[in-house]
Design a protein around this motif. Structure first.
Motif, mmCIF file in Angstrom:
data_model
loop_
_atom_site.group_PDB
_atom_site.id
_atom_site.type_symbol
_atom_site.label_atom_id
_atom_site.label_comp_id
_atom_site.label_asym_id
_atom_site.label_seq_id
_atom_site.Cartn_x
_atom_site.Cartn_y
_atom_site.Cartn_z
ATOM 1 N N ASP A 123 13.449 9.242 1.467
ATOM 2 C CA ASP A 123 14.853 9.053 1.249
ATOM 3 C C ASP A 123 15.178 8.670 -0.288
ATOM 4 O O ASP A 123 14.264 8.392 -1.022
ATOM 5 C CB ASP A 123 15.451 8.042 2.036
ATOM 6 N N ILE A 124 16.461 8.794 -0.615
ATOM 7 C CA ILE A 124 16.842 8.679 -2.065
ATOM 8 C C ILE A 124 17.475 7.182 -2.064
ATOM 9 O O ILE A 124 18.537 6.920 -1.343
ATOM 10 C CB ILE A 124 17.652 9.651 -2.467
ATOM 11 N N TYR A 125 16.953 6.349 -2.603
ATOM 12 C CA TYR A 125 17.518 4.828 -2.624
ATOM 13 C C TYR A 125 18.676 4.782 -3.669
ATOM 14 O O TYR A 125 18.695 4.912 -4.800
ATOM 15 C CB TYR A 125 16.594 3.770 -2.981
ATOM 16 N N LYS B 4 10.838 3.950 6.019
ATOM 17 C CA LYS B 4 11.635 4.992 5.490
ATOM 18 C C LYS B 4 11.244 4.425 3.924
ATOM 19 O O LYS B 4 11.494 3.234 3.638
ATOM 20 C CB LYS B 4 13.008 4.686 5.594
ATOM 21 N N ILE B 5 10.858 5.275 3.040
ATOM 22 C CA ILE B 5 10.218 4.987 1.872
ATOM 23 C C ILE B 5 11.383 5.869 0.740
ATOM 24 O O ILE B 5 11.909 7.287 1.110
ATOM 25 C CB ILE B 5 8.865 5.627 1.595
ATOM 26 N N ALA B 6 11.255 5.050 -0.304
ATOM 27 C CA ALA B 6 12.282 5.878 -1.460
ATOM 28 C C ALA B 6 11.469 6.319 -2.314
ATOM 29 O O ALA B 6 10.357 6.057 -2.858
ATOM 30 C CB ALA B 6 13.020 4.596 -2.143
ATOM 31 N N VAL B 7 11.664 7.994 -2.686
ATOM 32 C CA VAL B 7 11.040 8.799 -3.480
ATOM 33 C C VAL B 7 12.122 8.838 -4.741
ATOM 34 O O VAL B 7 13.361 8.792 -4.628
ATOM 35 C CB VAL B 7 10.759 10.025 -2.916
ATOM 36 N N ARG B 8 11.419 9.519 -5.915
ATOM 37 C CA ARG B 8 12.162 9.646 -7.020
ATOM 38 C C ARG B 8 13.049 10.935 -6.749
ATOM 39 O O ARG B 8 13.041 11.843 -6.071
ATOM 40 C CB ARG B 8 11.236 10.511 -8.090
ATOM 41 N N PRO B 9 14.447 10.668 -7.347
ATOM 42 C CA PRO B 9 15.547 11.738 -6.998
ATOM 43 C C PRO B 9 14.999 13.242 -7.307
ATOM 44 O O PRO B 9 15.394 14.328 -6.679
ATOM 45 C CB PRO B 9 16.608 11.358 -7.664
ATOM 46 N N ASP B 10 14.079 13.227 -8.398
ATOM 47 C CA ASP B 10 13.844 14.691 -8.794
ATOM 48 C C ASP B 10 12.388 15.193 -8.213
ATOM 49 O O ASP B 10 12.205 16.360 -8.811
ATOM 50 C CB ASP B 10 13.734 14.600 -10.545
ATOM 51 N N ALA B 11 12.013 14.530 -7.342
ATOM 52 C CA ALA B 11 10.888 15.030 -6.456
ATOM 53 C C ALA B 11 10.941 16.209 -5.735
ATOM 54 O O ALA B 11 12.000 16.400 -5.163
ATOM 55 C CB ALA B 11 10.233 13.814 -5.797
ATOM 56 N N THR B 12 10.163 17.262 -5.954
ATOM 57 C CA THR B 12 10.298 18.337 -5.077
ATOM 58 C C THR B 12 9.503 18.054 -3.694
ATOM 59 O O THR B 12 8.975 17.257 -3.558
ATOM 60 C CB THR B 12 9.259 19.586 -5.941
ATOM 61 N N ALA B 13 9.849 18.961 -2.806
ATOM 62 C CA ALA B 13 9.376 18.948 -1.394
ATOM 63 C C ALA B 13 7.957 18.783 -1.559
ATOM 64 O O ALA B 13 7.163 18.200 -0.589
ATOM 65 C CB ALA B 13 9.697 20.084 -0.533
ATOM 66 N N ALA C 59 0.790 -1.224 -0.134
ATOM 67 C CA ALA C 59 -0.094 0.127 0.051
ATOM 68 C C ALA C 59 0.765 1.223 -0.064
ATOM 69 O O ALA C 59 0.318 2.415 -0.390
ATOM 70 C CB ALA C 59 -1.012 0.046 1.124
ATOM 71 N N LEU C 60 2.239 1.281 0.650
ATOM 72 C CA LEU C 60 2.863 2.362 0.663
ATOM 73 C C LEU C 60 3.442 2.837 -0.749
ATOM 74 O O LEU C 60 3.741 3.769 -1.145
ATOM 75 C CB LEU C 60 4.070 2.032 1.621
ATOM 76 N N VAL C 61 3.676 1.830 -1.616
ATOM 77 C CA VAL C 61 4.412 1.984 -2.776
ATOM 78 C C VAL C 61 3.289 2.453 -4.008
ATOM 79 O O VAL C 61 2.064 1.492 -4.160
ATOM 80 C CB VAL C 61 5.128 1.068 -3.433
ATOM 81 N N ASP C 62 3.465 3.356 -4.626
ATOM 82 C CA ASP C 62 2.449 3.759 -5.532
ATOM 83 C C ASP C 62 3.257 3.691 -7.038
ATOM 84 O O ASP C 62 2.638 3.829 -8.118
ATOM 85 C CB ASP C 62 2.024 5.369 -5.456
ATOM 86 N N GLY C 63 4.581 3.163 -7.142
ATOM 87 C CA GLY C 63 5.166 3.041 -8.497
ATOM 88 C C GLY C 63 5.552 4.236 -9.048
ATOM 89 O O GLY C 63 6.211 4.465 -10.208
ATOM 90 N N PRO D 119 21.764 -2.203 8.433
ATOM 91 C CA PRO D 119 20.467 -1.523 7.999
ATOM 92 C C PRO D 119 20.501 -0.286 8.336
ATOM 93 O O PRO D 119 19.795 0.795 7.957
ATOM 94 C CB PRO D 119 19.427 -1.980 8.935
ATOM 95 N N GLU D 120 21.717 0.471 8.932
ATOM 96 C CA GLU D 120 21.975 1.882 9.318
ATOM 97 C C GLU D 120 22.848 2.164 8.207
ATOM 98 O O GLU D 120 23.141 3.546 8.482
ATOM 99 C CB GLU D 120 22.564 1.753 10.886
ATOM 100 N N ALA D 121 23.262 1.632 7.334
ATOM 101 C CA ALA D 121 24.215 2.219 6.146
ATOM 102 C C ALA D 121 23.525 3.158 5.550
ATOM 103 O O ALA D 121 22.196 3.097 5.586
ATOM 104 C CB ALA D 121 24.853 1.098 5.478
ATOM 105 N N THR D 122 24.141 4.100 4.790
ATOM 106 C CA THR D 122 23.387 4.988 3.902
ATOM 107 C C THR D 122 23.379 4.744 2.569
ATOM 108 O O THR D 122 24.318 4.575 1.898
ATOM 109 C CB THR D 122 24.145 6.397 3.996
ATOM 110 N N PRO D 123 22.337 4.410 1.989
ATOM 111 C CA PRO D 123 22.115 3.833 0.785
ATOM 112 C C PRO D 123 21.930 5.181 -0.223
ATOM 113 O O PRO D 123 21.688 4.988 -1.390
ATOM 114 C CB PRO D 123 20.801 3.108 0.767
ATOM 115 N N GLY D 124 21.690 6.493 0.199
ATOM 116 C CA GLY D 124 21.142 7.427 -0.531
ATOM 117 C C GLY D 124 22.694 8.058 -1.335
ATOM 118 O O GLY D 124 23.666 7.658 -1.330
ATOM 119 N N GLY D 125 22.160 9.211 -1.822
ATOM 120 C CA GLY D 125 23.420 9.985 -2.529
ATOM 121 C C GLY D 125 23.641 9.420 -3.834
ATOM 122 O O GLY D 125 24.957 8.885 -4.209
ATOM 123 N N GLN D 126 22.882 9.401 -4.776
ATOM 124 C CA GLN D 126 23.036 8.985 -6.235
ATOM 125 C C GLN D 126 23.988 9.747 -6.782
ATOM 126 O O GLN D 126 23.802 11.065 -6.984
ATOM 127 C CB GLN D 126 21.933 8.654 -7.024
#
Length: 351
Positions: A331-333, A293-302, A265-269, A344-351
């Motif tokens: 977050d950015i995945y 913690k959910i991953a959002v698109r890198p180009d998403a605005t606030a 339900a959290l993910v809308d694709g 699980p505490e490692a940082t997967p963000g920062g593409q």
């Protein structure tokens, strides 16, 4: 708006979420989680036990049977247990306040645990002591037909109560086995009443056997043996209930099917692409805390992220009304950094 973010360092991907939408199995599971707690079964058991306790005390006074005394005390203990369950259910309905911001849902778990203690001390240990004393100092039964008649009446009354508890539990059990239902039920009332009524029926069988053997052999030792068997049975049931309710008090996650459904339900694709990690905790039988913690698109605005969080919360609450508190952190995945280690505490963000 209802959006919220919980602070903390970024996490790796626990599990990828499945496709959107809920299966019938998941929907059935949530209906089981949000059952009313079986108050009908509790009230039925309370009425039966009060009536049975009176008749057992009368039979004990007339016949002197230790089995009848043990069973009478057992019925009193069961009646007290049902009162505790009803009190716990009422206290759990209190609204949240500043001191208890997540409400009082766990009151039902606390009173469920008290039931196991009462059953162990008042019912089980008393019957063990009484049976031991009767074996050491046996005496024949007087007016044996009194305890026999009362036991037959008690079997019928307990059978009615047990049937009510089984009927109420079937709605919550779904496709689970009875053992699985007792292990996974989040509402303590139904498993407690099921155990009590089942134990009462077995205990009545022990008492009936002890009385019949005492009458047939003219030896009161059999009456004491039946009493001792009742005590051992009650102690075992109390220990099982204590273990199960202790787990609820410590805090249990939602059922696996519910967790999978919330992920879906959290993910809308679109804006929300995956669940990086998620934790669930039952604050009460019908109250669930969800932190993810959910991953959002890198180009998403606030603005896009805020709208995505609101929409995700709405989807979860629509599918699972028990999800009262939902905390989402965007977050950015990064698949590369997530694959770098299992922490699980490692940082997967920062593409």
């Amino acid at each position: 708006m209802g959006t919220a973010a919980f602070t903390g360092r970024r996490g790796t991907d626990d599990h990828q979420s499945g496709a959107n939408g809920l299966t019938r199995c998941q929907s059935a599971t949530i209906r089981a989680v949000s059952t009313s707690g079986g108050s009908k079964a509790v009230v039925a058991a309370l009425g039966s036990n009060l009536a049975i306790a009176v008749t057992k005390f009368i039979a004990w006074g007339v016949s002197g049977s230790s089995s009848m005394l043990a069973e009478a005390v057992h019925s009193v203990a069961d009646s007290g247990n049902q009162v505790l369950l009803l009190v716990g259910g009422r206290k759990a309905q209190r609204a949240a306040d500043e001191e208890h911001p997540f409400g009082y849902g766990r009151e039902r778990y606390i009173f469920g645990f008290l039931v196991s203690i009462v059953l162990f001390t008042v019912g089980g240990l008393f019957a063990v002591y009484e049976g031991y004393e009767k074996i050491l100092h046996p005496h024949p039964l007087d007016d044996w037909y009194w305890p026999l008649g009362v036991l037959l009446f008690a079997i019928c009354a307990e059978g009615f109560s047990f049937r009510t508890a089984v009927g109420e539990s079937r709605h919550a059990k779904g496709g689970q086995s009875w053992a699985g239902f007792v292990r996974t039920a989040k509402a303590p009332e139904l498993p407690v009443v099921l155990f009590e009524d089942f134990g009462a029926l077995i205990g009545l069988a022990f008492a009936l056997l002890g009385v019949l053997l005492s009458v047939a052999t003219h030896d009161g030792v059999w009456d004491g043996a039946g009493t001792l068997a009742i005590g051992v049975l009650l102690v075992c049931i109390a220990m099982v209930l204590a273990v199960e309710t202790k787990s609820l008090l410590l805090g249990e996650a939602a059922a696996p099917a519910v967790v999978a459904g919330i992920r879906a339900a959290l993910v809308d694709g679109s804006l929300v692409t995956r669940v990086i990690h998620m934790r669930t905790l039952h604050l009460g039988p019908e109250e669930l805390l969800v932190a993810a913690k959910i991953a959002v698109r890198p180009d998403a605005t606030a603005r896009d992220v805020a709208a995505a969080i609101n929409a995700a919360e709405e989807r979860v609450r629509t599918a699972y009304p028990v999800a009262r508190a939902i905390y989402l952190e965007p977050d950015i995945y990064s698949a590369a950094e997530a694959a770098a280690g299992p922490d699980p505490e490692a940082t997967p963000g920062g593409q």
